[in-house]
Design a protein around this motif. Structure first.
Motif, PDB file in Angstrom:
ATOM      1  N   GLU A 176       0.948  -1.179   0.112  1.00 23.62           N
ATOM      2  CA  GLU A 176       0.085   0.045   0.013  1.00 23.62           C
ATOM      3  C   GLU A 176       0.847   1.338  -0.056  1.00 23.62           C
ATOM      4  O   GLU A 176       0.371   2.369  -0.467  1.00 23.62           O
ATOM      5  CB  GLU A 176      -0.803  -0.151   1.208  1.00 23.62           C
ATOM      6  CG  GLU A 176      -1.863  -1.147   1.287  1.00 23.62           C
ATOM      7  CD  GLU A 176      -2.552  -1.304   2.694  1.00 23.62           C
ATOM      8  OE1 GLU A 176      -2.879  -0.256   3.066  1.00 23.62           O
ATOM      9  OE2 GLU A 176      -2.405  -2.287   3.470  1.00 23.62           O
ATOM     10  N   ALA A 177       2.003   1.311   0.567  1.00 18.83           N
ATOM     11  CA  ALA A 177       3.010   2.293   0.610  1.00 18.83           C
ATOM     12  C   ALA A 177       4.449   1.715   0.658  1.00 18.83           C
ATOM     13  O   ALA A 177       4.404   0.591   1.279  1.00 18.83           O
ATOM     14  CB  ALA A 177       2.609   3.433   1.787  1.00 18.83           C
ATOM     15  N   LEU A 178       5.329   2.831   0.875  1.00 16.17           N
ATOM     16  CA  LEU A 178       6.819   2.351   0.989  1.00 16.17           C
ATOM     17  C   LEU A 178       7.279   3.353   1.863  1.00 16.17           C
ATOM     18  O   LEU A 178       7.603   4.594   1.830  1.00 16.17           O
ATOM     19  CB  LEU A 178       7.510   2.686  -0.699  1.00 16.17           C
ATOM     20  CG  LEU A 178       8.968   2.451  -0.669  1.00 16.17           C
ATOM     21  CD1 LEU A 178       9.231   0.942  -0.264  1.00 16.17           C
ATOM     22  CD2 LEU A 178       9.536   2.784  -2.147  1.00 16.17           C
ATOM     23  N   VAL A 179       7.585   2.545   2.879  1.00 15.96           N
ATOM     24  CA  VAL A 179       8.491   3.321   4.002  1.00 15.96           C
ATOM     25  C   VAL A 179       9.943   3.650   3.760  1.00 15.96           C
ATOM     26  O   VAL A 179      10.719   2.867   3.156  1.00 15.96           O
ATOM     27  CB  VAL A 179       8.332   2.429   5.165  1.00 15.96           C
ATOM     28  CG1 VAL A 179       9.147   3.220   6.463  1.00 15.96           C
ATOM     29  CG2 VAL A 179       7.120   2.169   5.592  1.00 15.96           C
ATOM     30  N   LEU A 180      10.354   5.025   3.727  1.00 10.35           N
ATOM     31  CA  LEU A 180      11.350   5.204   3.577  1.00 10.35           C
ATOM     32  C   LEU A 180      12.418   4.963   4.974  1.00 10.35           C
ATOM     33  O   LEU A 180      12.437   6.129   5.854  1.00 10.35           O
ATOM     34  CB  LEU A 180      11.756   6.773   3.235  1.00 10.35           C
ATOM     35  CG  LEU A 180      10.980   7.113   1.805  1.00 10.35           C
ATOM     36  CD1 LEU A 180      11.159   8.581   1.653  1.00 10.35           C
ATOM     37  CD2 LEU A 180      11.539   6.221   0.795  1.00 10.35           C
ATOM     38  N   GLY A 181      12.985   3.980   5.233  1.00 10.12           N
ATOM     39  CA  GLY A 181      13.235   3.630   6.336  1.00 10.12           C
ATOM     40  C   GLY A 181      15.030   3.942   6.797  1.00 10.12           C
ATOM     41  O   GLY A 181      15.574   3.025   7.371  1.00 10.12           O
ATOM     42  N   CYS A 182      15.382   5.085   6.028  1.00 14.43           N
ATOM     43  CA  CYS A 182      16.475   5.505   6.515  1.00 14.43           C
ATOM     44  C   CYS A 182      16.559   7.010   6.437  1.00 14.43           C
ATOM     45  O   CYS A 182      16.002   7.600   5.413  1.00 14.43           O
ATOM     46  CB  CYS A 182      17.608   5.066   5.730  1.00 14.43           C
ATOM     47  SG  CYS A 182      19.363   5.856   5.842  1.00 14.43           S
ATOM     48  N   THR A 183      17.204   7.683   7.429  1.00 15.21           N
ATOM     49  CA  THR A 183      16.807   9.164   7.415  1.00 15.21           C
ATOM     50  C   THR A 183      17.652   9.981   6.351  1.00 15.21           C
ATOM     51  O   THR A 183      17.485  11.290   6.231  1.00 15.21           O
ATOM     52  CB  THR A 183      17.432   9.807   8.942  1.00 15.21           C
ATOM     53  OG1 THR A 183      18.571   9.185   9.013  1.00 15.21           O
ATOM     54  CG2 THR A 183      16.166   9.468   9.625  1.00 15.21           C
ATOM     55  N   HIS A 184      18.589   9.268   5.356  1.00 17.08           N
ATOM     56  CA  HIS A 184      18.966   9.649   4.598  1.00 17.08           C
ATOM     57  C   HIS A 184      18.191   9.821   3.229  1.00 17.08           C
ATOM     58  O   HIS A 184      18.216  10.463   2.428  1.00 17.08           O
ATOM     59  CB  HIS A 184      20.355   8.843   3.888  1.00 17.08           C
ATOM     60  CG  HIS A 184      21.773   8.840   4.779  1.00 17.08           C
ATOM     61  ND1 HIS A 184      21.915   8.228   5.868  1.00 17.08           N
ATOM     62  CD2 HIS A 184      22.893   9.518   4.287  1.00 17.08           C
ATOM     63  CE1 HIS A 184      23.301   8.836   6.342  1.00 17.08           C
ATOM     64  NE2 HIS A 184      23.621   9.326   5.339  1.00 17.08           N
ATOM     65  N   PHE A 185      17.202   8.927   3.326  1.00 13.39           N
ATOM     66  CA  PHE A 185      16.423   8.913   2.167  1.00 13.39           C
ATOM     67  C   PHE A 185      15.573   9.936   1.633  1.00 13.39           C
ATOM     68  O   PHE A 185      15.046   9.994   0.598  1.00 13.39           O
ATOM     69  CB  PHE A 185      15.595   7.406   2.280  1.00 13.39           C
ATOM     70  CG  PHE A 185      16.306   6.578   2.104  1.00 13.39           C
ATOM     71  CD1 PHE A 185      17.693   6.231   1.881  1.00 13.39           C
ATOM     72  CD2 PHE A 185      15.817   5.055   2.561  1.00 13.39           C
ATOM     73  CE1 PHE A 185      18.306   5.122   1.762  1.00 13.39           C
ATOM     74  CE2 PHE A 185      16.616   3.712   2.330  1.00 13.39           C
ATOM     75  CZ  PHE A 185      17.861   3.856   2.100  1.00 13.39           C
ATOM     76  N   PRO A 186      15.024  11.104   2.515  1.00 12.05           N
ATOM     77  CA  PRO A 186      14.503  12.008   2.206  1.00 12.05           C
ATOM     78  C   PRO A 186      14.999  12.890   1.263  1.00 12.05           C
ATOM     79  O   PRO A 186      14.600  13.634   0.244  1.00 12.05           O
ATOM     80  CB  PRO A 186      14.114  12.866   3.483  1.00 12.05           C
ATOM     81  CG  PRO A 186      14.128  11.892   4.365  1.00 12.05           C
ATOM     82  CD  PRO A 186      15.030  10.724   3.940  1.00 12.05           C
ATOM     83  N   TYR A 187      16.315  12.660   1.053  1.00 11.15           N
ATOM     84  CA  TYR A 187      17.327  13.186   0.000  1.00 11.15           C
ATOM     85  C   TYR A 187      16.833  12.903  -1.335  1.00 11.15           C
ATOM     86  O   TYR A 187      16.675  14.085  -2.402  1.00 11.15           O
ATOM     87  CB  TYR A 187      18.639  12.667   0.082  1.00 11.15           C
ATOM     88  CG  TYR A 187      19.628  13.262  -0.981  1.00 11.15           C
ATOM     89  CD1 TYR A 187      20.330  14.414  -0.756  1.00 11.15           C
ATOM     90  CD2 TYR A 187      20.020  12.607  -1.975  1.00 11.15           C
ATOM     91  CE1 TYR A 187      21.408  14.725  -1.436  1.00 11.15           C
ATOM     92  CE2 TYR A 187      20.862  13.021  -2.967  1.00 11.15           C
ATOM     93  CZ  TYR A 187      21.515  14.120  -2.689  1.00 11.15           C
ATOM     94  OH  TYR A 187      22.399  14.562  -3.597  1.00 11.15           O
ATOM     95  N   PHE A 188      16.174  11.877  -1.591  1.00 14.68           N
ATOM     96  CA  PHE A 188      15.722  11.403  -2.911  1.00 14.68           C
ATOM     97  C   PHE A 188      14.001  11.353  -3.151  1.00 14.68           C
ATOM     98  O   PHE A 188      13.680  10.746  -3.913  1.00 14.68           O
ATOM     99  CB  PHE A 188      16.541  10.095  -3.505  1.00 14.68           C
ATOM    100  CG  PHE A 188      16.135   8.908  -2.996  1.00 14.68           C
ATOM    101  CD1 PHE A 188      15.086   8.287  -2.686  1.00 14.68           C
ATOM    102  CD2 PHE A 188      17.314   8.502  -2.252  1.00 14.68           C
ATOM    103  CE1 PHE A 188      14.850   7.180  -1.900  1.00 14.68           C
ATOM    104  CE2 PHE A 188      17.167   7.169  -1.373  1.00 14.68           C
ATOM    105  CZ  PHE A 188      15.861   6.527  -1.433  1.00 14.68           C
ATOM    106  N   LYS A 189      13.494  11.560  -1.980  1.00 18.05           N
ATOM    107  CA  LYS A 189      11.978  11.604  -1.848  1.00 18.05           C
ATOM    108  C   LYS A 189      11.276  11.956  -2.968  1.00 18.05           C
ATOM    109  O   LYS A 189      10.495  11.429  -3.592  1.00 18.05           O
ATOM    110  CB  LYS A 189      11.617  11.838  -0.707  1.00 18.05           C
ATOM    111  CG  LYS A 189      10.157  11.668  -0.363  1.00 18.05           C
ATOM    112  CD  LYS A 189       9.562  12.182   0.971  1.00 18.05           C
ATOM    113  CE  LYS A 189       8.179  11.836   1.458  1.00 18.05           C
ATOM    114  NZ  LYS A 189       7.705  12.715   2.398  1.00 18.05           N
ATOM    115  N   ALA A 190      11.421  13.419  -3.273  1.00 21.60           N
ATOM    116  CA  ALA A 190      10.920  14.032  -4.368  1.00 21.60           C
ATOM    117  C   ALA A 190      11.160  13.309  -5.724  1.00 21.60           C
ATOM    118  O   ALA A 190      10.309  13.291  -6.400  1.00 21.60           O
ATOM    119  CB  ALA A 190      11.240  15.530  -4.385  1.00 21.60           C
TER     120      ALA A 190
END
Length: 219
Positions: A176-190
């Motif tokens: 249903e969704a994908l968890v970005l389970g590393c605080t580095h990953f907002p870097y490529f979220k957009a």
């Protein structure tokens, strides 16, 4: 209020400080390691060794006037038990894992990407503790973390590491969704959001709200 920002490397520690600053909160950086590989090695060291190292960092943070801690690292949160450290120091300590526990009951099927197996296992444990019926699929992406640390353009990074194809696999499997389970990953979220229809879950905003909430005694 000043928060000690604990994370794996100087890069994600600075990301945590910047996140707090964007919300009008003060943070001081306290990285535990020099790079992603040494941080993974640290997380695999003996529990007593890890706890002692984090305790020293928290004591240093308190000496510098910090009254709470913001653990901006999923795998570090998974590798160290922060509950007894919070009791010992009296600090309010916020980690991603408490956010995942509140998140789990909202979903039946989740995809999860983390930096390493330490982070993946810790998040899995937190999610299943809160929702034993959850269906979970996961993957480790330490090479993507290395690329983030190197400052590679987010769009190029997403393509280099096959993240659209990985997200498509999660979606094909019914997540249903994908968890970005590393605080580095907002870097490529957009950049990734433009390449997938799966909702991307980032716990950072809820972590900030938890940090800013009054603790026991109004702290």
């Amino acid at each position: 209020m000043t928060a000690a920002v604990l994370a794996g490397t100087p890069v994600d520690t600075r990301m945590g400080v910047d996140l707090l600053s964007a919300h009008g909160l003060a943070g001081l950086p306290f990285p535990l390691s020099r790079d992603p590989l040494s941080q993974t090695a640290f997380q695999l060291s003996a529990p007593a060794e890890k706890t002692a190292a984090v305790r020293r960092v928290l004591e240093e943070a308190m000496a510098q006037g910090c009254d709470r801690a913001f653990v901006y690292c999923n795998s570090l949160s998974s590798a160290v038990d922060f509950s007894p450290l919070a009791e010992e120091t009296g600090l309010r300590i916020v980690t991603p894992l408490e956010i995942y526990r509140s998140l789990a009951p909202r979903y039946g099927r989740l995809g999860l990407i983390a930096a390493n197996a330490q982070g993946l296992a810790g998040i899995e444990r937190a999610l299943y503790d809160a929702n034993p019926a959850l269906e979970l699929l996961g993957a480790c992406l330490l090479p993507a973390v290395v690329s983030i640390e190197a400052g590679i353009d987010p769009e190029a990074l997403v393509e280099r590491h096959g993240l659209p194809a990985l997200a498509a696999w999660f979606r094909q499997c019914g997540m249903e969704a994908l968890v970005l389970g590393c605080t580095h990953f907002p870097y490529f979220k957009a950049a990734l959001a433009l390449r997938t229809a799966l909702p991307l879950i980032d716990p950072a905003e809820e972590m900030v709200r938890a940090l800013d909430a009054p603790g026991p005694g109004g702290r």
